[in-house]
Design a protein around this motif. Structure first.
Motif, PDB file in Angstrom:
ATOM      1  N   LEU A 114       0.822  -1.223   0.000  1.00  0.00           N
ATOM      2  CA  LEU A 114       0.000   0.000   0.000  1.00  0.00           C
ATOM      3  C   LEU A 114       0.849   1.263   0.000  1.00  0.00           C
ATOM      4  O   LEU A 114       0.474   2.269  -0.594  1.00  0.00           O
ATOM      5  CB  LEU A 114      -0.971  -0.048   1.178  1.00  0.00           C
ATOM      6  CG  LEU A 114      -2.067  -1.067   0.825  1.00  0.00           C
ATOM      7  CD1 LEU A 114      -2.527  -1.852   2.008  1.00  0.00           C
ATOM      8  CD2 LEU A 114      -3.215  -0.388   0.100  1.00  0.00           C
ATOM      9  N   GLU A 129      -7.720   3.977  -6.928  1.00  0.00           N
ATOM     10  CA  GLU A 129      -9.132   3.593  -6.840  1.00  0.00           C
ATOM     11  C   GLU A 129      -9.322   2.711  -5.606  1.00  0.00           C
ATOM     12  O   GLU A 129      -8.395   1.979  -5.216  1.00  0.00           O
ATOM     13  CB  GLU A 129      -9.538   2.765  -8.070  1.00  0.00           C
ATOM     14  CG  GLU A 129      -9.348   3.455  -9.405  1.00  0.00           C
ATOM     15  CD  GLU A 129     -10.355   4.576  -9.602  1.00  0.00           C
ATOM     16  OE1 GLU A 129     -11.477   4.461  -9.055  1.00  0.00           O
ATOM     17  OE2 GLU A 129     -10.008   5.575 -10.263  1.00  0.00           O
ATOM     18  N   GLN A 130     -10.520   2.737  -5.040  1.00  0.00           N
ATOM     19  CA  GLN A 130     -10.800   1.892  -3.875  1.00  0.00           C
ATOM     20  C   GLN A 130     -10.565   0.413  -4.213  1.00  0.00           C
ATOM     21  O   GLN A 130     -10.077  -0.358  -3.377  1.00  0.00           O
ATOM     22  CB  GLN A 130     -12.240   2.110  -3.388  1.00  0.00           C
ATOM     23  CG  GLN A 130     -12.570   1.418  -2.072  1.00  0.00           C
ATOM     24  CD  GLN A 130     -11.683   1.875  -0.909  1.00  0.00           C
ATOM     25  OE1 GLN A 130     -11.419   3.067  -0.754  1.00  0.00           O
ATOM     26  NE2 GLN A 130     -11.201   0.923  -0.107  1.00  0.00           N
ATOM     27  N   GLY A 131     -10.881   0.009  -5.451  1.00  0.00           N
ATOM     28  CA  GLY A 131     -10.690  -1.383  -5.853  1.00  0.00           C
ATOM     29  C   GLY A 131      -9.228  -1.812  -5.770  1.00  0.00           C
ATOM     30  O   GLY A 131      -8.924  -2.956  -5.403  1.00  0.00           O
ATOM     31  N   GLU A 132      -8.336  -0.901  -6.102  1.00  0.00           N
ATOM     32  CA  GLU A 132      -6.899  -1.220  -6.016  1.00  0.00           C
ATOM     33  C   GLU A 132      -6.490  -1.422  -4.563  1.00  0.00           C
ATOM     34  O   GLU A 132      -5.700  -2.317  -4.237  1.00  0.00           O
ATOM     35  CB  GLU A 132      -6.068  -0.088  -6.626  1.00  0.00           C
ATOM     36  CG  GLU A 132      -6.283   0.155  -8.104  1.00  0.00           C
ATOM     37  CD  GLU A 132      -5.502   1.371  -8.558  1.00  0.00           C
ATOM     38  OE1 GLU A 132      -4.328   1.208  -8.944  1.00  0.00           O
ATOM     39  OE2 GLU A 132      -6.047   2.488  -8.500  1.00  0.00           O
ATOM     40  N   ILE A 133      -7.032  -0.587  -3.691  1.00  0.00           N
ATOM     41  CA  ILE A 133      -6.719  -0.711  -2.255  1.00  0.00           C
ATOM     42  C   ILE A 133      -7.266  -2.036  -1.736  1.00  0.00           C
ATOM     43  O   ILE A 133      -6.555  -2.798  -1.070  1.00  0.00           O
ATOM     44  CB  ILE A 133      -7.330   0.477  -1.468  1.00  0.00           C
ATOM     45  CG1 ILE A 133      -6.671   1.782  -1.902  1.00  0.00           C
ATOM     46  CG2 ILE A 133      -7.193   0.260   0.036  1.00  0.00           C
ATOM     47  CD1 ILE A 133      -7.328   3.027  -1.334  1.00  0.00           C
ATOM     48  N   ASP A 134      -8.503  -2.324  -2.061  1.00  0.00           N
ATOM     49  CA  ASP A 134      -9.139  -3.559  -1.579  1.00  0.00           C
ATOM     50  C   ASP A 134      -8.381  -4.793  -2.036  1.00  0.00           C
ATOM     51  O   ASP A 134      -8.311  -5.804  -1.321  1.00  0.00           O
ATOM     52  CB  ASP A 134     -10.595  -3.632  -2.068  1.00  0.00           C
ATOM     53  CG  ASP A 134     -11.461  -2.565  -1.422  1.00  0.00           C
ATOM     54  OD1 ASP A 134     -11.035  -2.008  -0.386  1.00  0.00           O
ATOM     55  OD2 ASP A 134     -12.548  -2.262  -1.965  1.00  0.00           O
ATOM     56  N   ALA A 135      -7.806  -4.724  -3.222  1.00  0.00           N
ATOM     57  CA  ALA A 135      -7.084  -5.888  -3.748  1.00  0.00           C
ATOM     58  C   ALA A 135      -5.799  -6.147  -2.964  1.00  0.00           C
ATOM     59  O   ALA A 135      -5.340  -7.289  -2.859  1.00  0.00           O
ATOM     60  CB  ALA A 135      -6.759  -5.664  -5.224  1.00  0.00           C
ATOM     61  N   LEU A 137      -5.223  -5.038   0.372  1.00  0.00           N
ATOM     62  CA  LEU A 137      -5.377  -5.118   1.833  1.00  0.00           C
ATOM     63  C   LEU A 137      -5.180  -6.531   2.411  1.00  0.00           C
ATOM     64  O   LEU A 137      -4.594  -6.676   3.488  1.00  0.00           O
ATOM     65  CB  LEU A 137      -6.746  -4.569   2.261  1.00  0.00           C
ATOM     66  CG  LEU A 137      -6.764  -3.079   2.613  1.00  0.00           C
ATOM     67  CD1 LEU A 137      -8.194  -2.631   2.917  1.00  0.00           C
ATOM     68  CD2 LEU A 137      -5.853  -2.783   3.803  1.00  0.00           C
ATOM     69  N   PRO A 138      -5.623  -7.588   1.702  1.00  0.00           N
ATOM     70  CA  PRO A 138      -5.406  -8.933   2.272  1.00  0.00           C
ATOM     71  C   PRO A 138      -3.928  -9.307   2.413  1.00  0.00           C
ATOM     72  O   PRO A 138      -3.601 -10.275   3.102  1.00  0.00           O
ATOM     73  CB  PRO A 138      -6.105  -9.863   1.256  1.00  0.00           C
ATOM     74  CG  PRO A 138      -7.071  -8.986   0.549  1.00  0.00           C
ATOM     75  CD  PRO A 138      -6.447  -7.624   0.495  1.00  0.00           C
ATOM     76  N   THR A 256      -7.400   0.456   6.816  1.00  0.00           N
ATOM     77  CA  THR A 256      -8.132   1.002   5.657  1.00  0.00           C
ATOM     78  C   THR A 256      -7.316   0.960   4.365  1.00  0.00           C
ATOM     79  O   THR A 256      -7.866   1.061   3.274  1.00  0.00           O
ATOM     80  CB  THR A 256      -8.508   2.479   5.901  1.00  0.00           C
ATOM     81  OG1 THR A 256      -7.295   3.249   5.993  1.00  0.00           O
ATOM     82  CG2 THR A 256      -9.308   2.644   7.185  1.00  0.00           C
ATOM     83  N   GLY A 257      -5.996   0.858   4.503  1.00  0.00           N
ATOM     84  CA  GLY A 257      -5.129   0.892   3.324  1.00  0.00           C
ATOM     85  C   GLY A 257      -4.937   2.298   2.770  1.00  0.00           C
ATOM     86  O   GLY A 257      -4.353   2.488   1.707  1.00  0.00           O
TER      87      GLY A 257
END
Ligand code: ADP
Ligand code: MG
Length: 344
Positions: A114, A129-135, A137-138, A256-257
Protein backbone atom coordinates in the motif's frame (compact mmCIF):
# COMPACT_ATOMS: atom_id res chain seq x y z
CA UNK A 1 16.29 14.89 36.52
CA UNK A 2 19.81 16.22 36.42
CA UNK A 3 20.58 19.91 36.58
CA UNK A 4 20.52 21.59 33.21
CA UNK A 5 23.94 23.09 32.73
CA UNK A 6 24.32 22.97 28.99
CA UNK A 7 21.60 24.10 26.64
CA UNK A 8 21.85 21.96 23.59
CA UNK A 9 18.93 22.07 21.28
CA UNK A 10 18.30 19.09 19.09
CA UNK A 11 15.55 20.26 16.77
CA UNK A 12 13.97 17.05 15.70
CA UNK A 13 14.02 17.52 11.99
CA UNK A 14 16.50 20.31 11.51
CA UNK A 15 19.67 19.40 9.70
CA UNK A 16 21.91 20.79 12.37
CA UNK A 17 22.18 21.20 16.09
CA UNK A 18 22.17 24.75 17.29
CA UNK A 19 22.82 26.58 20.51
CA UNK A 20 25.67 24.27 21.44
CA UNK A 21 27.96 25.47 24.18
CA UNK A 22 31.16 24.73 22.30
CA UNK A 23 33.73 22.86 24.28
CA UNK A 24 37.26 22.31 23.07
CA UNK A 25 36.92 18.66 22.25
CA UNK A 26 33.65 18.46 20.41
CA UNK A 27 32.92 16.94 17.02
CA UNK A 28 30.05 17.01 14.58
CA UNK A 29 29.27 14.91 11.53
CA UNK A 30 26.40 15.12 9.06
CA UNK A 31 25.34 12.46 6.62
CA UNK A 32 22.46 11.63 4.33
CA UNK A 33 21.23 8.09 4.91
CA UNK A 34 17.91 6.23 5.11
CA UNK A 35 16.38 8.99 2.98
CA UNK A 36 17.01 11.72 5.56
CA UNK A 37 19.63 14.16 6.83
CA UNK A 38 21.31 13.01 10.00
CA UNK A 39 23.49 14.96 12.42
CA UNK A 40 25.78 13.42 14.97
CA UNK A 41 27.64 15.30 17.67
CA UNK A 42 29.96 14.33 20.47
CA UNK A 43 31.87 15.85 23.35
CA UNK A 44 35.01 14.18 24.67
CA UNK A 45 38.34 12.94 23.50
CA UNK A 46 38.20 10.90 20.30
CA UNK A 47 34.66 12.09 19.50
CA UNK A 48 35.37 12.33 15.77
CA UNK A 49 36.27 8.64 15.57
CA UNK A 50 33.20 7.63 17.54
CA UNK A 51 30.97 9.61 15.19
CA UNK A 52 32.68 8.03 12.18
CA UNK A 53 31.97 4.60 13.67
CA UNK A 54 28.29 5.48 14.18
CA UNK A 55 28.09 6.78 10.63
CA UNK A 56 29.62 3.56 9.25
CA UNK A 57 27.22 1.49 11.27
CA UNK A 58 24.21 3.47 9.93
CA UNK A 59 25.47 2.96 6.37
CA UNK A 60 25.83 -0.79 6.92
CA UNK A 61 22.28 -0.99 8.28
CA UNK A 62 20.95 1.01 5.34
CA UNK A 63 22.52 -1.51 2.95
CA UNK A 64 20.38 -4.20 4.60
CA UNK A 65 17.12 -2.36 5.29
CA UNK A 66 16.66 -0.17 2.22
CA UNK A 67 13.80 -0.85 -0.20
CA UNK A 68 15.60 0.96 -2.98
CA UNK A 69 18.99 -0.78 -2.79
CA UNK A 70 18.53 -3.90 -4.94
CA UNK A 71 20.97 -6.05 -3.00
CA UNK A 72 19.51 -5.23 0.44
CA UNK A 73 18.01 -8.00 2.57
CA UNK A 74 14.65 -6.25 2.29
CA UNK A 75 14.82 -6.15 -1.53
CA UNK A 76 15.83 -9.82 -1.72
CA UNK A 77 13.02 -10.83 0.62
CA UNK A 78 10.46 -8.77 -1.31
CA UNK A 79 11.67 -10.06 -4.68
CA UNK A 80 12.24 -13.72 -3.88
CA UNK A 81 9.87 -14.22 -0.95
CA UNK A 82 12.57 -15.74 1.24
CA UNK A 83 15.90 -14.93 2.83
CA UNK A 84 18.41 -16.30 5.31
CA UNK A 85 18.76 -13.04 7.23
CA UNK A 86 21.85 -11.85 9.01
CA UNK A 87 21.58 -10.95 12.68
CA UNK A 88 20.36 -7.37 12.32
CA UNK A 89 17.65 -8.19 9.79
CA UNK A 90 16.56 -11.18 11.83
CA UNK A 91 16.36 -9.11 15.01
CA UNK A 92 14.57 -6.19 13.38
CA UNK A 93 11.93 -8.40 11.76
CA UNK A 94 11.33 -10.22 15.04
CA UNK A 95 10.86 -6.86 16.78
CA UNK A 96 8.63 -5.55 13.97
CA UNK A 97 6.26 -8.50 14.35
CA UNK A 98 6.22 -8.04 18.13
CA UNK A 99 5.38 -4.31 17.86
CA UNK A 100 2.67 -5.07 15.33
CA UNK A 101 1.06 -7.38 17.87
CA UNK A 102 1.48 -4.85 20.69
CA UNK A 103 -0.19 -2.09 18.65
CA UNK A 104 -3.05 -4.23 17.31
CA UNK A 105 -1.62 -3.94 13.81
CA UNK A 106 -1.46 -0.12 13.69
CA UNK A 107 2.25 -0.55 13.04
CA UNK A 108 2.88 -3.21 10.44
CA UNK A 109 5.85 -3.57 8.10
CA UNK A 110 3.75 -5.62 5.66
CA UNK A 111 2.08 -2.31 4.72
CA UNK A 112 4.62 -2.14 1.85
CA UNK A 113 2.24 -2.91 -1.08
CA UNK A 114 0.00 0.00 0.00
CA UNK A 115 2.95 2.32 0.58
CA UNK A 116 3.98 1.53 -3.02
CA UNK A 117 0.43 1.93 -4.36
CA UNK A 118 0.04 5.46 -2.96
CA UNK A 119 3.69 6.35 -3.55
CA UNK A 120 3.37 9.33 -1.20
CA UNK A 121 7.13 9.78 -0.77
CA UNK A 122 7.94 8.71 -4.34
CA UNK A 123 8.29 10.86 -7.45
CA UNK A 124 4.83 9.84 -8.65
CA UNK A 125 2.27 9.84 -5.83
CA UNK A 126 -1.36 9.27 -6.78
CA UNK A 127 -4.77 8.61 -5.27
CA UNK A 128 -5.66 5.01 -6.19
CA UNK A 129 -9.13 3.59 -6.84
CA UNK A 130 -10.80 1.89 -3.88
CA UNK A 131 -10.69 -1.38 -5.85
CA UNK A 132 -6.90 -1.22 -6.02
CA UNK A 133 -6.72 -0.71 -2.25
CA UNK A 134 -9.14 -3.56 -1.58
CA UNK A 135 -7.08 -5.89 -3.75
CA UNK A 136 -3.95 -5.27 -1.69
CA UNK A 137 -5.38 -5.12 1.83
CA UNK A 138 -5.41 -8.93 2.27
CA UNK A 139 -1.60 -8.85 1.86
CA UNK A 140 -1.21 -6.76 5.03
CA UNK A 141 -0.64 -8.44 8.37
CA UNK A 142 2.28 -9.92 10.25
CA UNK A 143 0.80 -13.40 9.87
CA UNK A 144 2.23 -13.27 6.34
CA UNK A 145 5.79 -13.34 7.72
CA UNK A 146 7.03 -16.84 8.52
CA UNK A 147 10.17 -17.97 10.30
CA UNK A 148 11.47 -21.49 9.91
CA UNK A 149 14.84 -22.26 11.45
CA UNK A 150 17.04 -19.51 10.00
CA UNK A 151 14.93 -18.77 6.92
CA UNK A 152 12.27 -16.06 6.72
CA UNK A 153 9.57 -16.32 4.07
CA UNK A 154 6.75 -14.06 2.95
CA UNK A 155 3.41 -15.16 1.55
CA UNK A 156 2.88 -14.69 -2.17
CA UNK A 157 2.46 -11.04 -3.18
CA UNK A 158 3.48 -9.67 0.23
CA UNK A 159 6.33 -7.26 0.84
CA UNK A 160 7.84 -5.39 3.77
CA UNK A 161 8.81 -1.76 4.33
CA UNK A 162 11.06 -0.95 7.28
CA UNK A 163 10.72 2.84 6.81
CA UNK A 164 8.81 3.16 10.09
CA UNK A 165 11.39 1.38 12.22
CA UNK A 166 14.86 1.23 10.60
CA UNK A 167 16.00 4.64 11.87
CA UNK A 168 14.99 3.61 15.36
CA UNK A 169 17.17 0.53 15.05
CA UNK A 170 20.01 2.72 13.81
CA UNK A 171 19.53 4.99 16.84
CA UNK A 172 19.87 1.95 19.10
CA UNK A 173 23.15 1.15 17.34
CA UNK A 174 24.30 4.75 17.90
CA UNK A 175 23.34 4.54 21.58
CA UNK A 176 25.34 1.35 22.05
CA UNK A 177 28.40 2.93 20.45
CA UNK A 178 28.11 6.07 22.59
CA UNK A 179 27.83 3.94 25.72
CA UNK A 180 31.00 2.02 24.89
CA UNK A 181 32.90 5.13 23.83
CA UNK A 182 34.04 6.78 27.02
CA UNK A 183 32.72 10.12 25.74
CA UNK A 184 30.95 12.50 28.09
CA UNK A 185 28.13 13.65 25.83
CA UNK A 186 26.71 12.86 22.43
CA UNK A 187 23.65 13.20 20.27
CA UNK A 188 22.41 11.35 17.20
CA UNK A 189 19.66 13.16 15.33
CA UNK A 190 18.53 10.71 12.66
CA UNK A 191 15.77 12.76 11.02
CA UNK A 192 13.02 12.62 13.62
CA UNK A 193 14.74 9.89 15.63
CA UNK A 194 16.85 11.57 18.31
CA UNK A 195 19.06 9.93 20.88
CA UNK A 196 20.81 12.07 23.52
CA UNK A 197 23.63 10.72 25.60
CA UNK A 198 25.25 12.03 28.78
CA UNK A 199 27.75 10.06 30.74
CA UNK A 200 26.44 9.29 34.23
CA UNK A 201 29.28 11.23 35.78
CA UNK A 202 28.36 14.41 33.91
CA UNK A 203 25.75 16.67 35.39
CA UNK A 204 24.19 17.86 32.16
CA UNK A 205 21.10 17.34 30.09
CA UNK A 206 20.22 18.04 26.52
CA UNK A 207 17.31 20.23 25.63
CA UNK A 208 15.36 18.47 22.92
CA UNK A 209 12.88 20.62 21.03
CA UNK A 210 9.65 19.02 19.78
CA UNK A 211 8.99 20.63 16.44
CA UNK A 212 5.80 22.61 15.89
CA UNK A 213 3.96 20.66 13.16
CA UNK A 214 2.31 23.89 12.03
CA UNK A 215 5.51 25.94 11.94
CA UNK A 216 8.55 23.72 11.44
CA UNK A 217 10.88 26.59 12.34
CA UNK A 218 9.49 26.60 15.88
CA UNK A 219 8.75 24.06 18.55
CA UNK A 220 5.88 23.31 20.90
CA UNK A 221 8.00 22.43 23.91
CA UNK A 222 11.48 21.43 24.98
CA UNK A 223 12.43 18.41 27.05
CA UNK A 224 15.54 18.34 29.24
CA UNK A 225 16.80 14.80 28.91
CA UNK A 226 19.82 12.59 29.13
CA UNK A 227 20.22 9.05 27.83
CA UNK A 228 16.83 9.03 26.12
CA UNK A 229 15.33 8.46 22.70
CA UNK A 230 12.84 11.01 21.37
CA UNK A 231 11.10 9.84 18.21
CA UNK A 232 8.56 11.92 16.33
CA UNK A 233 6.09 10.84 13.65
CA UNK A 234 3.63 13.06 11.89
CA UNK A 235 1.95 13.83 8.66
CA UNK A 236 3.31 17.34 8.28
CA UNK A 237 6.57 16.67 6.49
CA UNK A 238 6.13 13.84 4.04
CA UNK A 239 2.91 14.28 2.11
CA UNK A 240 1.49 15.22 -1.26
CA UNK A 241 -1.38 17.46 -2.29
CA UNK A 242 -3.83 16.03 -4.81
CA UNK A 243 -5.42 18.10 -7.59
CA UNK A 244 -8.52 18.72 -5.47
CA UNK A 245 -6.34 20.14 -2.68
CA UNK A 246 -6.55 17.14 -0.36
CA UNK A 247 -3.30 16.52 1.51
CA UNK A 248 -2.29 12.87 1.82
CA UNK A 249 0.45 12.05 4.31
CA UNK A 250 2.80 9.08 4.32
CA UNK A 251 1.64 6.98 7.27
CA UNK A 252 -0.88 4.40 6.09
CA UNK A 253 -3.61 3.00 8.31
CA UNK A 254 -3.33 -0.79 7.87
CA UNK A 255 -7.04 -1.11 8.65
CA UNK A 256 -8.13 1.00 5.66
CA UNK A 257 -5.13 0.89 3.32
CA UNK A 258 -5.30 4.70 3.06
CA UNK A 259 -3.23 7.48 4.64
CA UNK A 260 -4.20 7.63 8.32
CA UNK A 261 -6.79 10.33 9.05
CA UNK A 262 -5.45 11.06 12.48
CA UNK A 263 -6.72 13.59 15.01
CA UNK A 264 -3.02 14.12 15.79
CA UNK A 265 -0.55 16.34 13.97
CA UNK A 266 2.44 14.64 15.57
CA UNK A 267 3.38 12.03 18.11
CA UNK A 268 6.66 12.00 20.01
CA UNK A 269 7.61 8.92 22.00
CA UNK A 270 10.21 9.37 24.73
CA UNK A 271 11.94 6.28 26.10
CA UNK A 272 14.95 5.76 28.33
CA UNK A 273 17.98 3.89 26.99
CA UNK A 274 18.06 0.49 28.63
CA UNK A 275 20.95 -1.61 27.44
CA UNK A 276 20.06 -3.93 24.61
CA UNK A 277 16.27 -3.61 25.04
CA UNK A 278 15.90 -1.83 21.66
CA UNK A 279 14.15 1.16 23.25
CA UNK A 280 14.90 3.32 20.18
CA UNK A 281 13.51 0.76 17.77
CA UNK A 282 10.37 0.40 19.84
CA UNK A 283 9.90 4.16 20.16
CA UNK A 284 10.09 4.46 16.36
CA UNK A 285 7.47 1.75 15.77
CA UNK A 286 5.25 3.15 18.52
CA UNK A 287 5.39 6.73 17.25
CA UNK A 288 4.12 5.54 13.86
CA UNK A 289 1.46 3.34 15.48
CA UNK A 290 0.22 6.00 17.92
CA UNK A 291 -0.20 8.46 15.06
CA UNK A 292 -2.42 5.92 13.28
CA UNK A 293 -4.36 5.19 16.48
CA UNK A 294 -5.17 8.80 17.35
CA UNK A 295 -5.46 10.55 20.71
CA UNK A 296 -7.79 8.26 22.60
CA UNK A 297 -6.27 4.90 21.62
CA UNK A 298 -2.75 6.32 22.01
CA UNK A 299 -3.55 7.30 25.61
CA UNK A 300 -5.03 3.86 26.23
CA UNK A 301 -1.92 2.09 24.94
CA UNK A 302 0.30 4.36 27.06
CA UNK A 303 -1.75 3.48 30.17
CA UNK A 304 -1.62 -0.22 29.32
CA UNK A 305 2.16 -0.31 28.76
CA UNK A 306 3.12 2.28 31.36
CA UNK A 307 6.77 2.18 30.24
CA UNK A 308 7.24 5.15 27.90
CA UNK A 309 6.35 8.84 27.75
CA UNK A 310 4.81 10.78 24.90
CA UNK A 311 3.89 14.23 23.61
CA UNK A 312 0.86 14.45 21.33
CA UNK A 313 0.03 17.53 19.26
CA UNK A 314 -3.64 17.41 18.29
CA UNK A 315 -5.37 18.85 15.25
CA UNK A 316 -7.50 21.03 17.57
CA UNK A 317 -4.50 22.84 19.00
CA UNK A 318 -3.58 20.98 22.19
CA UNK A 319 -0.22 19.65 23.34
CA UNK A 320 -0.76 16.60 25.55
CA UNK A 321 2.07 15.10 27.57
CA UNK A 322 2.42 12.26 30.03
CA UNK A 323 3.04 13.05 33.72
CA UNK A 324 6.48 11.41 33.62
CA UNK A 325 7.68 14.40 31.59
CA UNK A 326 6.40 17.07 34.00
CA UNK A 327 9.85 17.76 35.51
CA UNK A 328 11.67 18.09 32.20
CA UNK A 329 8.94 19.75 30.12
CA UNK A 330 9.03 23.45 29.17
CA UNK A 331 6.26 25.02 27.13
CA UNK A 332 7.27 27.18 24.19
CA UNK A 333 6.99 30.88 24.89
CA UNK A 334 4.06 32.73 23.30
CA UNK A 335 2.62 29.44 22.14
CA UNK A 336 -0.90 29.31 20.77
CA UNK A 337 -1.32 25.72 21.93
CA UNK A 338 -3.20 24.63 25.04
CA UNK A 339 -1.05 22.38 27.25
CA UNK A 340 -2.55 19.46 29.14
CA UNK A 341 -1.18 16.52 31.07
CA UNK A 342 -2.66 13.17 30.13
CA UNK A 343 -4.47 11.57 33.06
CA UNK A 344 -2.86 8.35 34.25
P1 ADP B 1 9.60 8.82 9.24
O1 ADP B 1 10.08 7.66 8.45
O2 ADP B 1 9.25 10.02 8.43
O3 ADP B 1 10.46 9.14 10.41
P2 ADP B 1 7.75 7.05 10.54
O4 ADP B 1 8.74 6.46 11.46
O5 ADP B 1 6.40 7.34 11.14
O6 ADP B 1 8.21 8.39 9.87
O7 ADP B 1 7.59 6.01 9.36
C1 ADP B 1 6.75 6.25 8.26
C2 ADP B 1 7.18 5.32 7.14
O8 ADP B 1 6.91 3.97 7.54
C3 ADP B 1 6.40 5.54 5.86
O9 ADP B 1 7.06 6.44 5.00
C4 ADP B 1 6.35 4.13 5.27
O10 ADP B 1 7.58 3.82 4.65
C5 ADP B 1 6.23 3.26 6.51
N1 ADP B 1 4.84 3.10 6.99
C6 ADP B 1 3.73 3.79 6.62
N2 ADP B 1 2.67 3.39 7.33
C7 ADP B 1 3.11 2.43 8.19
C8 ADP B 1 2.47 1.62 9.17
N3 ADP B 1 1.18 1.73 9.47
N4 ADP B 1 3.25 0.72 9.84
C9 ADP B 1 4.55 0.58 9.57
N5 ADP B 1 5.22 1.32 8.65
C10 ADP B 1 4.50 2.24 7.98
MG1 MG C 1 8.36 5.21 13.11
Amino acid sequence: MKRLTALLLALLTAASLTGCEKEPESAELSLFAMDTYMTLSAVGEGGGEVLAEISRSINVLEQQFSRTIESSDVSVLNREGRISPDTDMDTLLRLAVQYSEETAGAFDVTIAPLVALWGITSDSPRVPEQGEIDALLPLVGSQHIHRDADVITLDEGCAIDLGGIAKGYASDAAAAIFHQSGLTRGCANLGGNVYVFSDDAVDTCWNVGIQDPQDPSGWVCTLALDDHFVVTSGGYQRNFTAEDGTVYQHIIDPATGAPAESDLLSVSVIAAYSGDAYAGTRADAYSTALYVMGERAAADLWREKNDFDMVLVTTDGRVLYTPGLADCFTEAEDSCYVYQQIAA
